[in-house]
Write a protein that holds these residues in place. Structure first.
Motif, short mmCIF file in Angstrom:
data_model
loop_
_atom_site.label_atom_id
_atom_site.label_comp_id
_atom_site.label_asym_id
_atom_site.label_seq_id
_atom_site.Cartn_x
_atom_site.Cartn_y
_atom_site.Cartn_z
N LEU A 4 -17.95 0.25 -8.57
CA LEU A 4 -17.64 -0.64 -9.68
C LEU A 4 -16.15 -0.58 -9.96
O LEU A 4 -15.58 0.51 -10.11
N LEU A 5 -15.52 -1.74 -10.01
CA LEU A 5 -14.10 -1.86 -10.34
C LEU A 5 -14.03 -2.51 -11.71
O LEU A 5 -14.39 -3.68 -11.87
N ILE A 6 -13.60 -1.74 -12.70
CA ILE A 6 -13.56 -2.25 -14.07
C ILE A 6 -12.11 -2.44 -14.49
O ILE A 6 -11.30 -1.51 -14.42
N ARG A 7 -11.79 -3.68 -14.88
CA ARG A 7 -10.42 -3.95 -15.35
C ARG A 7 -10.31 -3.54 -16.81
O ARG A 7 -11.25 -3.66 -17.60
N HIS A 8 -9.15 -3.06 -17.18
CA HIS A 8 -8.88 -2.63 -18.55
C HIS A 8 -9.06 -3.78 -19.55
O HIS A 8 -8.97 -4.95 -19.18
N PRO A 9 -9.27 -3.46 -20.84
CA PRO A 9 -9.33 -4.50 -21.87
C PRO A 9 -7.97 -5.19 -22.04
O PRO A 9 -6.95 -4.74 -21.51
N GLU A 10 -7.98 -6.24 -22.82
CA GLU A 10 -6.76 -7.01 -23.05
C GLU A 10 -5.67 -6.15 -23.71
O GLU A 10 -5.93 -5.46 -24.69
N PRO A 11 -4.46 -6.20 -23.17
CA PRO A 11 -3.38 -5.44 -23.79
C PRO A 11 -2.79 -6.21 -24.98
O PRO A 11 -2.89 -7.44 -25.04
N ASP A 12 -2.18 -5.49 -25.88
CA ASP A 12 -1.54 -6.09 -27.05
C ASP A 12 -0.07 -6.32 -26.71
O ASP A 12 0.79 -5.49 -27.05
N SER A 129 -10.73 8.82 1.08
CA SER A 129 -11.50 10.04 0.79
C SER A 129 -12.70 9.73 -0.10
O SER A 129 -13.77 10.34 0.02
N ILE A 130 -12.57 8.76 -0.99
CA ILE A 130 -13.67 8.34 -1.85
C ILE A 130 -14.75 7.67 -0.99
O ILE A 130 -15.94 7.94 -1.14
N ARG A 131 -14.31 6.83 -0.09
CA ARG A 131 -15.25 6.14 0.79
C ARG A 131 -16.04 7.14 1.65
O ARG A 131 -17.25 7.02 1.80
N LYS A 132 -15.36 8.13 2.18
CA LYS A 132 -16.01 9.13 3.02
C LYS A 132 -16.99 10.00 2.22
O LYS A 132 -18.02 10.42 2.74
N ALA A 133 -16.68 10.25 0.96
CA ALA A 133 -17.57 11.07 0.11
C ALA A 133 -18.89 10.36 -0.17
O ALA A 133 -19.90 11.00 -0.42
N ASP A 134 -18.87 9.02 -0.12
CA ASP A 134 -20.08 8.22 -0.24
C ASP A 134 -20.89 8.54 -1.51
O ASP A 134 -22.10 8.71 -1.47
N GLN A 135 -20.17 8.63 -2.63
CA GLN A 135 -20.83 8.86 -3.93
C GLN A 135 -20.54 7.66 -4.82
O GLN A 135 -19.43 7.12 -4.81
N ASP A 136 -21.54 7.23 -5.58
CA ASP A 136 -21.36 6.08 -6.47
C ASP A 136 -20.17 6.30 -7.39
O ASP A 136 -20.04 7.37 -8.02
N THR A 137 -19.29 5.30 -7.45
CA THR A 137 -17.98 5.48 -8.07
C THR A 137 -17.62 4.32 -8.99
O THR A 137 -17.87 3.16 -8.66
N VAL A 138 -16.97 4.66 -10.10
CA VAL A 138 -16.40 3.68 -11.02
C VAL A 138 -14.89 3.91 -11.04
O VAL A 138 -14.43 5.03 -11.27
N LEU A 139 -14.14 2.83 -10.82
CA LEU A 139 -12.68 2.87 -10.93
C LEU A 139 -12.28 1.99 -12.10
O LEU A 139 -12.59 0.79 -12.10
N VAL A 140 -11.62 2.56 -13.09
CA VAL A 140 -11.11 1.79 -14.22
C VAL A 140 -9.63 1.58 -13.93
O VAL A 140 -8.85 2.54 -13.89
N THR A 141 -9.27 0.31 -13.70
CA THR A 141 -7.94 0.06 -13.15
C THR A 141 -7.40 -1.30 -13.58
O THR A 141 -7.76 -1.82 -14.64
N HIS A 142 -6.58 -1.90 -12.74
CA HIS A 142 -5.80 -3.09 -13.07
C HIS A 142 -6.14 -4.25 -12.14
O HIS A 142 -6.65 -4.05 -11.04
N SER A 143 -5.78 -5.44 -12.56
CA SER A 143 -6.06 -6.64 -11.79
C SER A 143 -5.51 -6.56 -10.37
O SER A 143 -6.22 -6.85 -9.40
N GLY A 144 -4.25 -6.18 -10.21
CA GLY A 144 -3.64 -6.11 -8.88
C GLY A 144 -4.36 -5.14 -7.97
O GLY A 144 -4.60 -5.43 -6.80
N VAL A 145 -4.74 -4.00 -8.50
CA VAL A 145 -5.46 -2.99 -7.72
C VAL A 145 -6.82 -3.53 -7.31
O VAL A 145 -7.24 -3.39 -6.15
N ILE A 146 -7.53 -4.17 -8.24
CA ILE A 146 -8.84 -4.73 -7.93
C ILE A 146 -8.72 -5.78 -6.82
O ILE A 146 -9.47 -5.77 -5.85
#
Length: 193
Positions: A4-12, A129-146
């Motif tokens: 899961l790739l979750i983008r941050h909430p709206e910045p002020d 390394s995350i892909r090789k670990a093969d564990q369900d993952t959540v990344l909280v990140t930014h639009s460009g990264v996603i």
């Protein structure tokens, strides 16, 4: 693994601000988005033992820690570095510089920051390394990264990543294996329903 790739909430920030790696605050209502995402995770994945990672910038850190207090900060998950363009309004950036960037999105960085190729290299060096670990993952990140991670995993052309537009507080969902990725949900904000 489920990713899961979750983008941050709206910045002020002022409308049209280029903020990249600038550490900016969130709008006052960000916690209602966090609660809705948390409810969505509990409803659709009640038994998942997610590992959580987040960009160390405030706008991602606050959301990640609200979702999972054990979330780990990762420098590789920071937004692209816009160098000289940071904290400037897009309308104030000379059109010739923006045009030079658009001519070669993969390698160009007229703003003296990171190109998309630089972002991709930084991100994938960590993600493998995350892909090789093969564990369900959540990344909280930014639009460009996603966008960059999405095109890399789904094997789309990097120069087309700008065509994806994950909204604030959205969830992009993939199933990722050693040599494949399936895109199940793209930048969806329907978790509020």
């Amino acid at each position: 693994m489920k990713l899961l790739l979750i983008r941050h909430p709206e910045p002020d920030v002022a409308k049209g601000l280029c903020y990249g790696q600038t550490d900016v605050p969130l709008v006052a209502t960000w916690q209602s988005d966090a609660q809705a995402i948390d409810d969505w995770l509990a409803r659709y994945y009640p038994d998942k033992a997610w590992q959580f990672y987040h960009s160390p910038l405030t706008r991602t850190r606050l959301l990640a820690e609200q979702l999972n207090s054990a979330s780990k900060p990762v420098e590789a998950l920071k937004e692209v570095d816009f160098g000289d363009w940071e904290n400037r309004l897009w309308n104030d950036i000379p059109k010739s510089e923006i045009d030079a960037w658009r001519t070669d999105l993969m390698h160009s960085s007229p703003y003296q920051g990171e190109s998309l190729n630089d972002l991709l290299s930084r991100l994938m060096a960590w993600f493998e390394s995350i892909r090789k670990a093969d564990q369900d993952t959540v990344l909280v990140t930014h639009s460009g990264v996603i966008k960059v991670l999405l095109v890399a995993l789904c094997e789309f052309p990097l120069e087309q990543c700008f065509r994806f537009n994950p909204t604030y507080s959205s969830i992009t969902e993939l199933d990722v294996g050693e040599s494949f990725a399936l895109l199940n949900r793209l930048g969806a904000g329907d978790w509020t329903a």
